[in-house]
Enzyme design. Structure first.
Site, mmCIF file in Angstrom:
data_model
loop_
_atom_site.group_PDB
_atom_site.id
_atom_site.type_symbol
_atom_site.label_atom_id
_atom_site.label_comp_id
_atom_site.label_asym_id
_atom_site.label_seq_id
_atom_site.Cartn_x
_atom_site.Cartn_y
_atom_site.Cartn_z
ATOM 1 N N PHE A 1 5.444 8.486 2.099
ATOM 2 C CA PHE A 1 6.144 8.958 0.915
ATOM 3 C C PHE A 1 5.598 8.413 -0.389
ATOM 4 O O PHE A 1 5.738 9.034 -1.426
ATOM 5 C CB PHE A 1 7.620 8.579 1.001
ATOM 6 C CG PHE A 1 8.322 9.208 2.154
ATOM 7 C CD1 PHE A 1 8.470 10.578 2.231
ATOM 8 C CD2 PHE A 1 8.829 8.426 3.170
ATOM 9 C CE1 PHE A 1 9.118 11.160 3.287
ATOM 10 C CE2 PHE A 1 9.476 9.008 4.238
ATOM 11 C CZ PHE A 1 9.618 10.379 4.294
ATOM 12 N N GLY A 2 5.056 7.240 -0.388
ATOM 13 C CA GLY A 2 4.647 6.617 -1.625
ATOM 14 C C GLY A 2 4.428 5.135 -1.423
ATOM 15 O O GLY A 2 4.044 4.702 -0.347
ATOM 16 N N LYS B 1 10.621 1.139 0.509
ATOM 17 C CA LYS B 1 9.805 2.345 0.351
ATOM 18 C C LYS B 1 10.284 3.080 -0.892
ATOM 19 O O LYS B 1 11.476 3.174 -1.160
ATOM 20 C CB LYS B 1 9.928 3.253 1.574
ATOM 21 C CG LYS B 1 9.310 2.668 2.820
ATOM 22 C CD LYS B 1 9.262 3.701 3.925
ATOM 23 C CE LYS B 1 8.530 3.153 5.137
ATOM 24 N NZ LYS B 1 8.383 4.183 6.181
ATOM 25 N N ASP C 1 4.377 9.737 14.742
ATOM 26 C CA ASP C 1 3.381 8.985 13.972
ATOM 27 C C ASP C 1 3.069 7.661 14.668
ATOM 28 O O ASP C 1 3.041 6.604 14.043
ATOM 29 C CB ASP C 1 3.893 8.736 12.545
ATOM 30 C CG ASP C 1 2.776 8.311 11.589
ATOM 31 O OD1 ASP C 1 1.605 8.287 12.014
ATOM 32 O OD2 ASP C 1 3.078 7.989 10.422
ATOM 33 N N GLY D 1 0.819 -1.202 0.000
ATOM 34 C CA GLY D 1 0.000 0.000 0.000
ATOM 35 C C GLY D 1 0.849 1.248 0.000
ATOM 36 O O GLY D 1 2.044 1.228 -0.295
ATOM 37 N N GLY E 1 2.425 4.613 1.878
ATOM 38 C CA GLY E 1 2.846 5.175 3.148
ATOM 39 C C GLY E 1 2.972 6.675 3.072
ATOM 40 O O GLY E 1 2.383 7.326 2.199
#
Length: 232
Positions: A25-26, A45, A148, A21, A23
């Site tokens: 950043f991408g 990532k 986060d 999926g 996140g």
């Protein structure tokens, strides 16, 4: 942002197995390293480094990506934080390769408990806090605030049941200037259910992470928190 395809090779060695999926950043992938006979698995990532509408937003994303890379270099030696394997640039994309943690997000357990009408007892809630606070104690002692903390970013490791803290894309130094406002557009939407008020004002402190842990503990203990606020 376009996706890479499953079965594609990154840098000629990282074979994409599955998309996890999107996140901060991408795109996020599970890959295997075909350069080794045992084909170890990693998490990758991916960040596109051009085609952003705003130069300032691109600079922000790139800074966050590079910050996470440097942070994992420093913090990844701790047993309950994924290790950084490598990072590289390829075809206008940045890639961060890190340790793959076998297990499931805490969010899965909380959702299952909610569906089954189960709740953590006091012992389970205290065990969660003791485990998670041990990780935060290390992160804060190194001069960082995670920013986060949410169930999706706490993995229950299969081999020993311990928590592993992931996704350091929003990390801030503890001396983050209190007069620098953290814009709503720079906060992951999935975080809004757990973020303390001061974080929206740019007054992020170590206790901001602890607030988020408290919300998670209450969610597990009483099953009264609206988990819809944590969906991506």
């Amino acid at each position: 942002m376009s996706k890479q395809t499953v079965s594609q090779l990154l840098q000629g060695r990282y074979h994409i197995l599955q998309s996890l999926g999107v996140g901060v950043f991408g795109q996020i992938y599970i890959v295997e390293d075909v350069d080794y006979p045992e084909r170890p698995r990693y998490v990758v990532k991916q960040l596109k480094v051009n085609n952003y509408q705003s130069d300032s937003y691109f600079d922000y994303l790139k800074l966050r990506f590079l910050t996470e890379t440097e942070t994992l270099k420093h913090l990844g030696q701790y047993d309950q934080i994924p290790q950084l394997i490598t990072c590289f640039e390829e075809d206008d994309w940045f890639y961060l390769v890190q340790e793959y943690i076998s297990g499931q997000p805490l969010s899965v357990e909380l959702k299952q408990n909610q569906q089954q009408g189960c709740k953590w007892d006091t012992t389970a809630a205290m065990a969660f806090l003791e485990d998670a606070l041990g990780i935060l104690e290390f992160v804060h002692s190194q001069g960082f605030i995670h920013c986060d903390i949410k169930p999706e970013n706490l993995i229950l490791r299969s081999c020993d049941g311990k928590l592993v803290l992931i996704d350091f894309g929003s990390i801030q130094p503890i001396d983050f200037r209190i007069d620098t406002e953290l814009l709503i557009s720079q906060i992951p939407l999935s975080l809004l259910g757990y973020i303390p008020p001061e974080q929206f004002l740019g007054q992020t402190q170590p206790n901001s992470d602890i607030y988020a842990l408290g919300i998670i503990a209450l969610q597990g203990r009483f099953n009264r928190f609206n988990t819809s606020a944590t969906k991506n």
